[in-house]
Scaffold this active site. Structure first.
Site, PDB file in Angstrom:
ATOM      1  N   LYS A  31      -4.142  -2.219  10.117  1.00  0.00           N
ATOM      2  CA  LYS A  31      -4.583  -2.321   8.725  1.00  0.00           C
ATOM      3  C   LYS A  31      -4.842  -3.758   8.301  1.00  0.00           C
ATOM      4  O   LYS A  31      -5.627  -3.988   7.384  1.00  0.00           O
ATOM      5  CB  LYS A  31      -3.495  -1.764   7.792  1.00  0.00           C
TER       6      LYS A  31
ATOM      7  N   TYR B 149       1.305   5.637  -0.532  1.00  0.00           N
ATOM      8  CA  TYR B 149       0.895   6.820   0.237  1.00  0.00           C
ATOM      9  C   TYR B 149       1.050   7.999  -0.716  1.00  0.00           C
ATOM     10  O   TYR B 149       1.692   8.993  -0.404  1.00  0.00           O
ATOM     11  CB  TYR B 149       1.843   6.926   1.431  1.00  0.00           C
TER      12      TYR B 149
ATOM     13  N   TYR C 262       2.540   2.551  15.003  1.00  0.00           N
ATOM     14  CA  TYR C 262       3.148   2.799  13.689  1.00  0.00           C
ATOM     15  C   TYR C 262       4.622   3.192  13.690  1.00  0.00           C
ATOM     16  O   TYR C 262       5.297   3.069  12.664  1.00  0.00           O
ATOM     17  CB  TYR C 262       2.324   3.821  12.889  1.00  0.00           C
TER      18      TYR C 262
ATOM     19  N   GLN D 272      -3.337   2.231  15.121  1.00  0.00           N
ATOM     20  CA  GLN D 272      -2.289   2.751  14.234  1.00  0.00           C
ATOM     21  C   GLN D 272      -1.401   3.773  14.946  1.00  0.00           C
ATOM     22  O   GLN D 272      -0.174   3.734  14.838  1.00  0.00           O
ATOM     23  CB  GLN D 272      -2.945   3.384  12.997  1.00  0.00           C
TER      24      GLN D 272
ATOM     25  N   THR E 211      -4.580   6.626   0.300  1.00  0.00           N
ATOM     26  CA  THR E 211      -5.821   7.406   0.348  1.00  0.00           C
ATOM     27  C   THR E 211      -5.786   8.556  -0.651  1.00  0.00           C
ATOM     28  O   THR E 211      -4.813   9.307  -0.703  1.00  0.00           O
ATOM     29  CB  THR E 211      -6.018   7.970   1.765  1.00  0.00           C
TER      30      THR E 211
ATOM     31  N   GLU F 197      -9.102   4.214  -1.979  1.00  0.00           N
ATOM     32  CA  GLU F 197      -7.871   4.012  -2.740  1.00  0.00           C
ATOM     33  C   GLU F 197      -8.166   3.325  -4.074  1.00  0.00           C
ATOM     34  O   GLU F 197      -9.217   2.713  -4.246  1.00  0.00           O
ATOM     35  CB  GLU F 197      -6.882   3.128  -1.946  1.00  0.00           C
TER      36      GLU F 197
ATOM     37  N   HIS G 166      -3.335  13.989   1.096  1.00  0.00           N
ATOM     38  CA  HIS G 166      -3.608  13.104   2.236  1.00  0.00           C
ATOM     39  C   HIS G 166      -2.427  13.131   3.206  1.00  0.00           C
ATOM     40  O   HIS G 166      -2.611  13.281   4.414  1.00  0.00           O
ATOM     41  CB  HIS G 166      -3.865  11.681   1.743  1.00  0.00           C
TER      42      HIS G 166
ATOM     43  N   GLU H 176      -9.361  12.482   8.127  1.00  0.00           N
ATOM     44  CA  GLU H 176      -9.239  13.838   7.586  1.00  0.00           C
ATOM     45  C   GLU H 176     -10.568  14.583   7.648  1.00  0.00           C
ATOM     46  O   GLU H 176     -10.612  15.748   8.031  1.00  0.00           O
ATOM     47  CB  GLU H 176      -8.793  13.784   6.122  1.00  0.00           C
TER      48      GLU H 176
ATOM     49  N   ARG I 178      -7.568   3.708  13.637  1.00  0.00           N
ATOM     50  CA  ARG I 178      -6.652   4.838  13.861  1.00  0.00           C
ATOM     51  C   ARG I 178      -6.005   4.840  15.237  1.00  0.00           C
ATOM     52  O   ARG I 178      -4.866   5.304  15.393  1.00  0.00           O
ATOM     53  CB  ARG I 178      -7.392   6.166  13.644  1.00  0.00           C
TER      54      ARG I 178
ATOM     55  N   ARG J 146       1.708  16.488  13.332  1.00  0.00           N
ATOM     56  CA  ARG J 146       2.888  17.364  13.388  1.00  0.00           C
ATOM     57  C   ARG J 146       2.536  18.694  12.727  1.00  0.00           C
ATOM     58  O   ARG J 146       2.935  18.958  11.585  1.00  0.00           O
ATOM     59  CB  ARG J 146       4.076  16.731  12.625  1.00  0.00           C
TER      60      ARG J 146
ATOM     61  N   ASP K 189       0.844  -1.198   0.000  1.00  0.00           N
ATOM     62  CA  ASP K 189       0.000   0.000   0.000  1.00  0.00           C
ATOM     63  C   ASP K 189       0.881   1.251   0.000  1.00  0.00           C
ATOM     64  O   ASP K 189       1.696   1.438   0.899  1.00  0.00           O
ATOM     65  CB  ASP K 189      -0.915  -0.001   1.231  1.00  0.00           C
TER      66      ASP K 189
ATOM     67  N   THR L  96      -9.018  -5.723   4.170  1.00  0.00           N
ATOM     68  CA  THR L  96      -8.930  -4.760   3.060  1.00  0.00           C
ATOM     69  C   THR L  96      -9.956  -5.226   2.031  1.00  0.00           C
ATOM     70  O   THR L  96      -9.945  -6.399   1.654  1.00  0.00           O
ATOM     71  CB  THR L  96      -7.524  -4.763   2.432  1.00  0.00           C
TER      72      THR L  96
ATOM     73  N   ASP M 210      -9.002   0.468   2.292  1.00  0.00           N
ATOM     74  CA  ASP M 210      -7.985   0.060   3.263  1.00  0.00           C
ATOM     75  C   ASP M 210      -8.498   0.422   4.656  1.00  0.00           C
ATOM     76  O   ASP M 210      -8.149   1.455   5.214  1.00  0.00           O
ATOM     77  CB  ASP M 210      -6.673   0.786   2.930  1.00  0.00           C
TER      78      ASP M 210
ATOM     79  N   GLU N 295     -10.430   3.928   3.996  1.00  0.00           N
ATOM     80  CA  GLU N 295      -9.564   4.742   3.137  1.00  0.00           C
ATOM     81  C   GLU N 295      -9.944   4.476   1.689  1.00  0.00           C
ATOM     82  O   GLU N 295      -9.983   3.315   1.264  1.00  0.00           O
ATOM     83  CB  GLU N 295      -8.078   4.421   3.373  1.00  0.00           C
TER      84      GLU N 295
HETATM   85 MN    MN Z   1      -3.939   3.025   2.967  1.00  0.00          MN
END
Ligand code: MN
Length: 442
Positions: free
Chosen positions: A264, A140, A255, A251, A371, A212, A145, A385, A248, A154, A138, A268, A244, A210
């Site tokens: 994840k 990114y 992560y 994650q 995403t 995708e 996104h 988001e 959260r 951040r 997968d 899927t 996906d 997500e």
């Molecule tokens: Mn994904």
């Protein structure tokens, strides 16, 4: 090489399958996507089919009555397999000649075969995974996104320094890829709230989807033999939709430093029809136009063909319906619309990067785009988001609110291509419902 526009894309073509001639169908004769199906209630071996209007053209049945006679033996055999892997392995020349044959077979000027058994109604078929997926990666690839999500975690430094150089990806789990319609069980997992000193093991409270696009690998490459950018699309069979599903809270805790894992790998979902790159030929366009002060792309990911034609004009949409909305017969709520052409990396760049260290890809391997979000409101491809990590919940038409998904929620992804002078084609839909029975803890 980028697939060329040819007679199979002629907007004047019509099919003897009447439903394929309706303007709103995803599957006109100009599309001809491949899938694997089983007639509902029958234990018979899965078969390869081609979506045409609201029907499935059964390729094994076609072969049995001699309609594939003119094709080479190896291609005939691939059409009668129970997965698309053998057809995918044969490469572009084979899929292109099969496309031309099927286009002829289905044209209105042909008499439909007297024996009606080559068509199966989609409503009477169960659509399965189109291929045996050996590996799943997968990416990114949406800078919007990556920026939106980065900002949540951040605020001062949303985009990490490698983003504009490396098509970022993680290695996903192939065994838990399920076909559209499979209920999704809410996962348990470790999660730690900022106020807590230690994590707990509990059902995820931040279950998300997500939006995708998935890319099925066609012809593979040998271990140690990278695929150059301008040959990349020769190794791509076609596209599907991918949800996906993501937990959260799990994650956020797991992560770092190696990326997502159990947040994840619980499920899927993919859409059943694979739209070939041949079918997408009229909808090609430039790659995403980068900001003037973006760093130059490294040479192995750069070519003039990719810049001019590497993009795909594919529009994607997400909708949501709660159990109560369905009970009260309220239409699903539209959540977002975004453009695949706005991805920072093209499908060719993703594939080339994947093999650039010599990694081998095999027919039927799947990689997903990440995403697909845009820069504006209403283009965000996940709830993380859309609801700003749950702080700005959505209000459904019933008055219910959603920060993240709850049991009974059904998420539907759709994708379609439209361009002046051509017939609209669709990828179909990718649906999943959060299992109302929840997850039984082991
Ligand atoms: Mn994904």
């Amino acid at each position: 090489m980028i697939c060329a526009i040819d007679s199979t894309h002629d907007p004047n073509l019509r099919s003897w399958v009447k439903s394929a001639n309706q303007t709103d169908t995803d599957f006109p004769i100009q599309n001809l996507p491949f899938g694997v199906f089983q007639a509902r209630g029958h234990a018979e071996t899965p078969r390869i089919g081609v979506a045409i209007g609201d029907q499935i053209l059964d390729l094994t049945a076609c072969q049995q009555i001699g309609l594939l006679q003119e094709l080479p033996e190896s291609l005939k055999a691939a059409c009668c397999a129970s997965t698309l892997n053998p057809l995918m392995a044969m490469g572009r020349t084979a899929s292109l000649s099969l496309r031309h044959h099927l286009s002829q077979l289905l044209r209105a000027e042909q008499a439909p075969p007297a024996d009606g058994t080559i068509l199966v109604s989609m409503s009477e078929a169960q659509l399965l995974l189109p291929a045996t997926i050996g590996d799943y990666t997968d990416f990114y690839a949406s800078i919007f996104h990556a920026t939106n999500v980065g900002k949540l975690f951040r605020p001062d430094n949303p985009l990490l320094p490698n983003y504009k150089y490396v098509p970022i990806a993680y290695h996903g789990r192939a065994s838990s890829i399920v076909p559209s319609g499979t209920p999704i069980k809410r996962p348990y997992g470790q999660q730690k709230q900022p106020k807590d000193s230690a994590p707990t093991f509990a059902p995820s409270q931040m279950l998300d989807y997500e939006l995708e696009v998935g890319c099925f690998v066609g012809m593979g490459n040998e271990l140690g033999d990278p695929i150059a950018l301008d040959q990349s699309e020769d190794h791509l069979f076609g596209l599907c939709l991918v949800n996906d599903w993501s937990a959260r809270d799990i994650q956020a805790w797991e992560y770092q430093p190696l990326g997502p894992f159990l947040s994840k790998s619980f499920a899927t979902t993919i859409s059943p029809w694979v739209v070939t790159l041949e079918a997408l030929a009229p909808f090609r366009g430039s790659a995403f136009v980068r900001a003037v002060d973006d760093p130059p792309t490294l040479p192995y990911l750069m070519s003039s063909t990719n810049q001019h034609f590497g993009g795909i004009q594919l529009t994607l949409e997400v909708s949501l319906s709660s159990a109560r909305m369905r009970q009260e017969k309220i239409a699903p709520l539209h959540l977002s619309r975004s453009e695949f052409q706005q991805m920072y990396w093209t499908v060719a760049q993703m594939l080339t990067h994947h093999t650039s260290n010599g990694c081998n890809l095999r027919p039927g391997d799947l990689f997903a785009s990440g995403t697909i979000s845009g820069s504006e409101a209403g283009t965000q491809g996940c709830l993380l988001e859309l609801t700003q990590r749950g702080t700005q919940p959505l209000v459904l038409p019933t008055g219910e609110v959603r920060s993240f998904l709850v049991e009974g929620d059904e998420v539907t992804l759709r994708g379609y291509c439209e361009r002046e002078g051509y017939i609209r084609i669709g990828i179909g839909k990718c649906q999943g419902i959060v299992d109302i029975r929840g997850q039984q803890r082991a």
